[in-house]
Enzyme design. Structure first.
Site, mmCIF file in Angstrom:
data_model
loop_
_atom_site.group_PDB
_atom_site.id
_atom_site.type_symbol
_atom_site.label_atom_id
_atom_site.label_comp_id
_atom_site.label_asym_id
_atom_site.label_seq_id
_atom_site.Cartn_x
_atom_site.Cartn_y
_atom_site.Cartn_z
ATOM 1 N N SER A 80 34.513 21.816 44.190
ATOM 2 C CA SER A 80 35.645 20.496 44.113
ATOM 3 C C SER A 80 36.423 20.460 45.254
ATOM 4 O O SER A 80 37.191 19.497 45.323
ATOM 5 C CB SER A 80 36.380 20.661 42.645
ATOM 6 O OG SER A 80 37.242 22.079 42.885
ATOM 7 N N CYS A 82 45.903 48.270 52.394
ATOM 8 C CA CYS A 82 44.986 48.497 53.937
ATOM 9 C C CYS A 82 43.739 47.909 53.462
ATOM 10 O O CYS A 82 42.877 47.973 54.632
ATOM 11 C CB CYS A 82 44.748 49.959 54.218
ATOM 12 S SG CYS A 82 43.700 50.799 52.695
ATOM 13 N N ASN A 86 26.813 17.540 45.889
ATOM 14 C CA ASN A 86 27.670 17.764 44.723
ATOM 15 C C ASN A 86 26.819 16.997 43.607
ATOM 16 O O ASN A 86 26.394 15.885 43.778
ATOM 17 C CB ASN A 86 28.986 17.545 44.741
ATOM 18 C CG ASN A 86 29.903 18.137 43.634
ATOM 19 O OD1 ASN A 86 29.602 18.054 42.380
ATOM 20 N ND2 ASN A 86 30.989 19.085 43.935
ATOM 21 N N HIS A 108 36.771 34.366 48.409
ATOM 22 C CA HIS A 108 37.773 35.017 47.091
ATOM 23 C C HIS A 108 37.276 36.291 46.755
ATOM 24 O O HIS A 108 37.877 36.674 45.402
ATOM 25 C CB HIS A 108 37.720 33.785 46.102
ATOM 26 C CG HIS A 108 38.226 32.626 46.466
ATOM 27 N ND1 HIS A 108 37.859 31.257 45.971
ATOM 28 C CD2 HIS A 108 39.492 32.286 47.483
ATOM 29 C CE1 HIS A 108 38.773 30.433 46.677
ATOM 30 N NE2 HIS A 108 39.502 31.007 47.402
ATOM 31 N N CYS A 163 45.145 53.865 46.368
ATOM 32 C CA CYS A 163 44.034 53.989 47.050
ATOM 33 C C CYS A 163 44.552 55.510 48.138
ATOM 34 O O CYS A 163 45.416 56.158 48.164
ATOM 35 C CB CYS A 163 44.622 53.036 48.294
ATOM 36 S SG CYS A 163 43.611 53.058 49.866
ATOM 37 N N CYS A 173 45.878 55.272 51.643
ATOM 38 C CA CYS A 173 47.269 54.781 52.026
ATOM 39 C C CYS A 173 48.108 54.814 50.670
ATOM 40 O O CYS A 173 49.413 54.464 50.914
ATOM 41 C CB CYS A 173 47.262 53.530 52.558
ATOM 42 S SG CYS A 173 46.853 52.121 51.561
ATOM 43 N N CYS A 192 42.074 47.613 48.175
ATOM 44 C CA CYS A 192 43.562 47.802 48.323
ATOM 45 C C CYS A 192 44.360 46.961 48.855
ATOM 46 O O CYS A 192 43.997 46.262 49.803
ATOM 47 C CB CYS A 192 43.740 49.488 49.115
ATOM 48 S SG CYS A 192 45.275 49.856 49.549
ATOM 49 N N ASN A 230 32.649 31.932 45.860
ATOM 50 C CA ASN A 230 32.193 32.376 44.624
ATOM 51 C C ASN A 230 32.243 34.047 44.573
ATOM 52 O O ASN A 230 32.343 34.720 45.545
ATOM 53 C CB ASN A 230 30.759 32.112 44.085
ATOM 54 C CG ASN A 230 30.563 30.782 44.106
ATOM 55 O OD1 ASN A 230 31.520 30.021 43.473
ATOM 56 N ND2 ASN A 230 29.233 30.249 44.216
ATOM 57 N N ALA A 264 22.667 21.989 43.230
ATOM 58 C CA ALA A 264 22.520 23.195 44.338
ATOM 59 C C ALA A 264 20.965 23.667 44.465
ATOM 60 O O ALA A 264 20.588 23.583 45.643
ATOM 61 C CB ALA A 264 23.377 24.075 44.149
HETATM 62 P P1 NAD Z 1 35.114 24.221 40.619
HETATM 63 O O1 NAD Z 1 34.947 24.898 39.396
HETATM 64 O O2 NAD Z 1 36.692 23.727 41.051
HETATM 65 O O3 NAD Z 1 34.303 22.898 41.082
HETATM 66 C C1 NAD Z 1 32.970 23.299 40.641
HETATM 67 C C2 NAD Z 1 32.305 22.132 41.408
HETATM 68 O O4 NAD Z 1 30.825 22.147 41.292
HETATM 69 C C3 NAD Z 1 32.546 20.572 40.826
HETATM 70 O O5 NAD Z 1 32.919 19.396 42.067
HETATM 71 C C4 NAD Z 1 31.079 20.135 40.087
HETATM 72 O O6 NAD Z 1 30.884 18.690 40.088
HETATM 73 C C5 NAD Z 1 30.277 20.913 40.994
HETATM 74 N N1 NAD Z 1 28.712 21.296 40.285
HETATM 75 C C6 NAD Z 1 28.666 21.596 39.087
HETATM 76 N N2 NAD Z 1 27.535 21.948 38.970
HETATM 77 C C7 NAD Z 1 26.754 21.771 39.871
HETATM 78 C C8 NAD Z 1 25.365 21.936 40.399
HETATM 79 N N3 NAD Z 1 24.324 22.503 39.348
HETATM 80 N N4 NAD Z 1 25.219 21.803 41.770
HETATM 81 C C9 NAD Z 1 26.063 21.212 42.528
HETATM 82 N N5 NAD Z 1 27.385 21.157 42.175
HETATM 83 C C10 NAD Z 1 27.827 21.546 40.879
HETATM 84 O O7 NAD Z 1 34.804 25.205 41.774
HETATM 85 P P2 NAD Z 1 35.416 25.498 43.271
HETATM 86 O O8 NAD Z 1 35.466 24.307 44.279
HETATM 87 O O9 NAD Z 1 34.368 26.757 43.758
HETATM 88 O O10 NAD Z 1 36.802 26.218 43.105
HETATM 89 C C11 NAD Z 1 37.103 27.089 41.824
HETATM 90 C C12 NAD Z 1 37.250 28.417 42.155
HETATM 91 O O11 NAD Z 1 36.660 29.061 40.803
HETATM 92 C C13 NAD Z 1 36.646 29.099 43.250
HETATM 93 O O12 NAD Z 1 37.673 29.790 43.944
HETATM 94 C C14 NAD Z 1 36.026 30.299 42.612
HETATM 95 O O13 NAD Z 1 36.236 31.440 43.520
HETATM 96 C C15 NAD Z 1 36.243 30.269 41.350
HETATM 97 N N6 NAD Z 1 34.762 30.634 40.305
HETATM 98 C C16 NAD Z 1 33.928 30.993 40.714
HETATM 99 C C17 NAD Z 1 32.918 31.179 40.095
HETATM 100 C C18 NAD Z 1 31.524 31.871 40.509
HETATM 101 O O14 NAD Z 1 31.682 32.839 41.217
HETATM 102 N N7 NAD Z 1 30.291 31.454 40.426
HETATM 103 C C19 NAD Z 1 32.839 30.607 38.909
HETATM 104 C C20 NAD Z 1 33.814 29.954 38.442
HETATM 105 C C21 NAD Z 1 34.958 29.831 39.364
#
Ligand code: NAD
Length: 258
Positions: free
Chosen positions: A199, A139, A223, A128, A157, A160, A136, A111, A241
């Site tokens: 996912s 660096c 999940n 991520h 930056c 650099c 930057c 996230n 979660a």
């Molecule tokens: P994803 O969006 O691909 O998958 C989300 C997963 O969460 C799904 O499998 C879904 O079934 C599950 N889910 C939904 N609600 C839930 C809950 N309440 N409790 C538990 N599980 C739940 O997410 P990913 O695998 O993290 O990959 C996507 C990319 O998207 C990541 O790289 C991330 O950086 C980015 N992203 C980040 C955010 C954030 O920072 N909050 C939000 C959206 C996307």
């Protein structure tokens, strides 16, 4: 469910080095939509072109201007609006206390919302990046913005002269080497991984789970729906979660009183 949480607490209790890996599902109950799954913003708006890093490199000034003037994909606007309002939920706070009690040694999060840090977690690797920072490209110097503001193209930056962008890793952009190295280090030490709300499709972050499994770590998946990871998981917990971490904290606390 209570029995499953008891079992998981026992595994955590006995583990030598337990690591939590979170994905967008971790922050859904903070009001931030995920990309995929039934509540996903890609499900709502359609999957975008996944080449945002090459767009950035072609014309960084245009890239920043598009963001300021909102001439960007609707899903990015919705994500940004949700980020500005989001606060950690009880599960983020439970996880921070579980880490403080040393049951969990680190958190690798995909996230970009920074909510683990706001909740007080310490050993957090934001694989991520963090949307409230700049980085930057040369660096890796990082600058805290402290909010999710749209900004003008930042100066090169100061150390650099490299191009500066948001710390968040765009599609097609390599994970910064320092971050990849520390993530891999955590995975190599781990004997138990709890993967929550991911996912498990975004590489190379998701690949760390397969590496951990091949090195003998047990995998617990939490999940609301099954994913690609389910097939290699030792336990699948169908749970949101927030309630998972709140219940796990309660269970660990009752174990430690025995
Ligand atoms: P994803 O969006 O691909 O998958 C989300 C997963 O969460 C799904 O499998 C879904 O079934 C599950 N889910 C939904 N609600 C839930 C809950 N309440 N409790 C538990 N599980 C739940 O997410 P990913 O695998 O993290 O990959 C996507 C990319 O998207 C990541 O790289 C991330 O950086 C980015 N992203 C980040 C955010 C954030 O920072 N909050 C939000 C959206 C996307």
């Amino acid at each position: 469910m209570k029995n499953k949480i008891k079992q998981i607490a026992q595994l955590v209790y006995k583990s030598k080095y337990a690591v939590v890996m979170t994905g967008a599902g971790m922050s859904v109950e903070s009001g931030i939509p995920p990309f995929r799954g039934t509540t996903g913003i890609w499900t709502k708006y359609g999957k975008p072109k996944l080449d945002s890093f090459s767009d950035f490199k072609k014309n960084p000034t245009k890239w920043w201007d598009d963001r300021r003037n909102l001439t960007i994909d609707k899903h990015i606007i919705e994500l940004r609006e949700s980020l500005t309002k989001a606060k950690p939920h009880d599960g983020h706070y439970s996880l921070a206390r579980i880490e403080k009690a040393r049951y969990i040694k680190s958190i690798i999060t995909q996230n970009i919302d920074g909510l683990d840090l706001v909740a007080g977690s310490k050993n957090v690797i934001e694989i991520h990046g963090n949307r409230k920072r700049l980085r930057c490209l040369e660096c890796n110097n990082r600058i805290d913005l402290e909010e999710y503001i749209p900004i003008y193209a930042p100066d090169p930056c100061e150390f650099c002269g490299g191009t500066v962008k948001f710390d968040t890793v765009l599609f097609g952009e390599p994970i910064p080497k320092d971050i990849m190295k520390s993530s891999r280090h955590e995975i190599d030490k781990s004997d138990l991984i709890i993967a929550v709300g991911t996912s498990a499709t975004v590489r190379p972050a998701s690949g760390l789970l397969w590496i951990a499994k091949s090195q003998g770590a047990k995998i617990i998946e939490v999940n609301i729906e099954k994913t690609k990871l389910t097939a290699i998981s030792d336990y699948y917990i169908k749970s949101k979660a927030k309630s998972f971490f709140v219940n796990l904290e309660d269970e660990l606390a009752s174990n430690s009183n025995h």
